[in-house]
Design an enzyme around this catalytic site. Structure first.
Site, PDB file in Angstrom:
ATOM      1  N   GLN A  39       0.820  -1.218   0.000  1.00 17.48           N
ATOM      2  CA  GLN A  39       0.000   0.000   0.000  1.00 17.48           C
ATOM      3  C   GLN A  39       0.850   1.262   0.000  1.00 17.48           C
ATOM      4  OE1 GLN A  39      -2.463  -1.204   3.262  1.00 17.48           O
ATOM      5  NE2 GLN A  39      -0.706  -1.755   4.497  1.00 17.48           N
ATOM      6  N   HIS A  59      -9.505   2.545  18.933  1.00 15.98           N
ATOM      7  CA  HIS A  59      -8.659   1.498  19.510  1.00 15.98           C
ATOM      8  C   HIS A  59      -9.236   0.981  20.830  1.00 15.98           C
ATOM      9  CE1 HIS A  59      -5.348   3.339  16.847  1.00 15.98           C
ATOM     10  NE2 HIS A  59      -5.812   2.240  16.291  1.00 15.98           N
ATOM     11  N   ASP A  79      -0.217  -8.425  11.099  1.00 18.43           N
ATOM     12  CA  ASP A  79      -0.482  -7.471  10.014  1.00 18.43           C
ATOM     13  C   ASP A  79       0.298  -7.912   8.785  1.00 18.43           C
ATOM     14  OD1 ASP A  79      -0.427  -5.037   8.275  1.00 18.43           O
ATOM     15  OD2 ASP A  79      -1.448  -4.156   9.996  1.00 18.43           O
ATOM     16  N   ASP A 124      -8.680  -5.662  13.049  1.00 20.61           N
ATOM     17  CA  ASP A 124      -8.494  -4.220  12.865  1.00 20.61           C
ATOM     18  C   ASP A 124      -7.858  -4.030  11.494  1.00 20.61           C
ATOM     19  OD1 ASP A 124      -7.948  -1.545  13.008  1.00 20.61           O
ATOM     20  OD2 ASP A 124      -6.284  -1.759  14.398  1.00 20.61           O
ATOM     21  N   SER A 125      -8.662  -4.225  10.467  1.00 23.52           N
ATOM     22  CA  SER A 125      -8.104  -4.221   9.103  1.00 23.52           C
ATOM     23  C   SER A 125      -8.415  -2.906   8.405  1.00 23.52           C
ATOM     24  CB  SER A 125      -8.698  -5.379   8.297  1.00 23.52           C
ATOM     25  OG  SER A 125     -10.019  -5.080   7.947  1.00 23.52           O
ATOM     26  N   THR A 126      -7.912  -2.779   7.193  1.00 26.48           N
ATOM     27  CA  THR A 126      -8.323  -1.677   6.333  1.00 26.48           C
ATOM     28  C   THR A 126      -9.751  -1.959   5.856  1.00 26.48           C
ATOM     29  OG1 THR A 126      -6.896  -2.888   4.799  1.00 26.48           O
ATOM     30  CG2 THR A 126      -6.120  -0.782   5.509  1.00 26.48           C
ATOM     31  N   ASP A 160      -0.343 -12.511   6.076  1.00 25.13           N
ATOM     32  CA  ASP A 160      -1.771 -12.395   5.778  1.00 25.13           C
ATOM     33  C   ASP A 160      -2.587 -13.037   6.914  1.00 25.13           C
ATOM     34  OD1 ASP A 160      -4.182 -12.070   4.130  1.00 25.13           O
ATOM     35  OD2 ASP A 160      -4.105 -14.247   4.041  1.00 25.13           O
TER      36      ASP A 160
HETATM   37  N1  SAM Z   1      -8.771   0.976  11.902  1.00 23.65           N
HETATM   38  C1  SAM Z   1      -8.210   1.416  10.717  1.00 23.65           C
HETATM   39  C2  SAM Z   1      -9.273   1.767   9.690  1.00 23.65           C
HETATM   40  O1  SAM Z   1     -10.312   1.093   9.659  1.00 23.65           O
HETATM   41  O2  SAM Z   1      -9.085   2.715   8.943  1.00 23.65           O
HETATM   42  C3  SAM Z   1      -7.271   0.398  10.233  1.00 23.65           C
HETATM   43  C4  SAM Z   1      -5.951   0.529  10.879  1.00 23.65           C
HETATM   44  S1  SAM Z   1      -4.740  -0.679  10.537  1.00 23.65           S
HETATM   45  C5  SAM Z   1      -3.486   0.423   9.962  1.00 23.65           C
HETATM   46  C6  SAM Z   1      -5.261  -1.665   9.183  1.00 23.65           C
HETATM   47  C7  SAM Z   1      -4.219  -2.711   8.851  1.00 23.65           C
HETATM   48  O3  SAM Z   1      -4.827  -3.870   8.298  1.00 23.65           O
HETATM   49  C8  SAM Z   1      -3.174  -2.250   7.854  1.00 23.65           C
HETATM   50  O4  SAM Z   1      -1.965  -2.079   8.515  1.00 23.65           O
HETATM   51  C9  SAM Z   1      -3.121  -3.397   6.816  1.00 23.65           C
HETATM   52  O5  SAM Z   1      -1.805  -3.705   6.441  1.00 23.65           O
HETATM   53  C10 SAM Z   1      -3.799  -4.523   7.584  1.00 23.65           C
HETATM   54  N2  SAM Z   1      -4.405  -5.579   6.747  1.00 23.65           N
HETATM   55  C11 SAM Z   1      -5.263  -5.435   5.717  1.00 23.65           C
HETATM   56  N3  SAM Z   1      -5.568  -6.634   5.177  1.00 23.65           N
HETATM   57  C12 SAM Z   1      -4.891  -7.566   5.909  1.00 23.65           C
HETATM   58  C13 SAM Z   1      -4.792  -8.992   5.850  1.00 23.65           C
HETATM   59  N4  SAM Z   1      -5.427  -9.700   4.917  1.00 23.65           N
HETATM   60  N5  SAM Z   1      -4.022  -9.610   6.785  1.00 23.65           N
HETATM   61  C14 SAM Z   1      -3.351  -8.896   7.733  1.00 23.65           C
HETATM   62  N6  SAM Z   1      -3.401  -7.551   7.808  1.00 23.65           N
HETATM   63  C15 SAM Z   1      -4.156  -6.887   6.915  1.00 23.65           C
END
Ligand code: SAM
Length: 281
Positions: free
Chosen positions: A33, A64, A108, A157-159, A139
Site C-alpha cells: 500500500q 482502539h 499485520d 483491525d483491518s483496512t 496475511d
Molecule cells: N482501523 C483502521 C481503519 O479502519 O481505517 C485500520 C488501521 S490498521 C493500519 C489496518 C491494517 O490492516 C493495515 O496495517 C493493513 O496492512 C492490515 N491488513 C489489511 N488486510 C490484511 C490482511 N489480509 N491480513 C493482515 N493484515 C491486513
C-alpha cells in the site's frame, strides 16, 4: 501558509472528505500500500493508507479502545488475544492494559505499517515492544488457517473491506475464528458505517450468523471514518458481550462501563438492519 488540501479516497463512501494539511511528514510505498503521514490543524498527525485515513492523533483512542475493550471486559480473565491487521499497535496498546493478558499476537500483512507507526506515532506504537506481543507479519487469513492454538479473543483491525482485506470477511475466515475461540471467546471485526454502508453492515452480520451461534453489533462515533457511525460486528460461541464482567481497566478516555452497556445497537434497530432489501433505517 501554503494552502494544501487532501481529498480522501474512501473506497465505499458516497462523499469525499477534504482535510487541510499543514505538513507532509512522510510519503512512501510498500509492497502492499501507499503511505502518507500528514498533519492537520485539528486532528494532528494522520496516517493514510492508499489515500484513506486510518487514524489521527486526536481521535484514535475512540476506535482502539472500542475495538479492544468491549470483548475483553465481557470476560473475567482474557489471556490470549489475536489482532489481525492493527500493525500500528493501537489495539495492542489497549489489550495490554488487561493484567491477565499473557500473549497478544499481532498479525499485520504489512510490516511497514509498524515501522511507520513507531517513527511517527510513538503513543500509538507504545506497546509494540512489550514481551507479551508476538509479531507475526503475514496475511491474517493464512495465519488463521495455520494457527493451532486457542485464543480468548480475535480482533480484526483491518483496512476497509476491499483488496487484500476482503479475505478477512469470508465465512471460511469467520469459521476458523470460531474454531480457535473457546466456548467463552469472542470475535470482533470492523464492519463500516450504518450511515454509508448499511447493506455491507448487514452482510457482515449475515455471514457471521452462518458460523457463530451468537452475533451482535456495537457502534462508536468516529470523526474521521466515512459515515462516522462506525460498526463493530461480533460473533461468539454463546458469550453475551453486552455487559462488562468486571470493572474497567484504566486509563481509558472513552470506554467505560456505561459506554459498554449502551454501545450495542438497540434490538428494534437491529431487526430493521436485518430486514432483507432494506437500505437504511
Ligand atoms: N482501523 C483502521 C481503519 O479502519 O481505517 C485500520 C488501521 S490498521 C493500519 C489496518 C491494517 O490492516 C493495515 O496495517 C493493513 O496492512 C492490515 N491488513 C489489511 N488486510 C490484511 C490482511 N489480509 N491480513 C493482515 N493484515 C491486513
Amino acid at each position: 501558509m501554503i494552502d494544501l488540501k487532501l481529498t480522501e479516497q474512501d473506497p465505499h463512501a458516497p462523499i469525499r472528505y477534504q482535510y487541510a494539511v499543514d505538513r507532509v511528514l512522510y510519503t512512501g510505498k510498500s509492497e502492499y500500500q501507499e503511505f502518507a503521514v500528514v498533519t492537520n490543524p485539528f486532528f494532528g498527525r494522520m496516517l493514510l493508507l492508499d489515500g484513506v485515513v486510518q487514524f489521527t492523533d486526536r481521535d484514535e483512542f475512540y476506535y482502539h479502545e472500542m475495538m479492544a475493550h468491549v470483548a475483553l471486559h465481557a470476560m473475567p480473565a482474557p489471556r490470549r488475544v489475536i489482532v489481525i491487521g492493527g500493525g500500528d499497535g493501537g489495539v495492542i496498546r489497549e489489550i495490554l492494559k488487561h493484567p491477565t493478558v499473557e500473549q497478544a499476537y499481532l498479525v499485520d500483512i504489512d510490516p511497514e505499517v509498524t515501522r511507520v507507526s513507531r517513527e511517527f506515532f510513538p503513543a500509538v506504537a507504545a506497546g509494540l515492544d512489550d514481551p507479551r506481543v508476538v509479531h507475526a507479519p503475514m496475511d491474517g487469513a493464512l495465519f488463521m488457517r495455520q494457527f493451532e492454538g486457542h485464543a480468548d479473543a480475535i480482533l480484526v483491525d483491518s483496512t476497509d473491506i476491499v483488496g487484500f482485506a476482503t479475505s478477512l470477511f469470508t465465512a471460511d475466515f469467520f469459521d476458523r475464528a470460531r474454531a480457535i475461540l473457546g466456548p467463552d471467546g469472542a470475535f470482533v471485526t470492523l464492519s463500516e458505517s450504518l450511515h454509508f454502508h448499511f447493506e455491507m453492515v448487514r452482510q457482515v452480520q449475515e455471514t457471521l450468523a452462518t458460523v457463530f451461534p451468537r452475533v451482535d453489533l456495537y457502534t462508536a462515533p468516529l470523526a474521521t471514518y466515512g459515515g462516522n457511525w462506525w460498526c463493530f460486528a461480533t460473533g461468539t460461541n454463546g458469550l453475551d458481550l453486552r455487559a462488562p464482567a468486571r470493572p474497567p481497566v484504566t486509563p481509558t478516555r472513552y470506554y467505560c462501563a456505561d459506554i459498554h452497556r449502551s454501545c450495542f445497537l438497540p434490538d428494534f434497530l437491529y431487526r430493521r438492519l436485518m430486514e432483507p432489501g432494506r437500505t437504511g433505517f
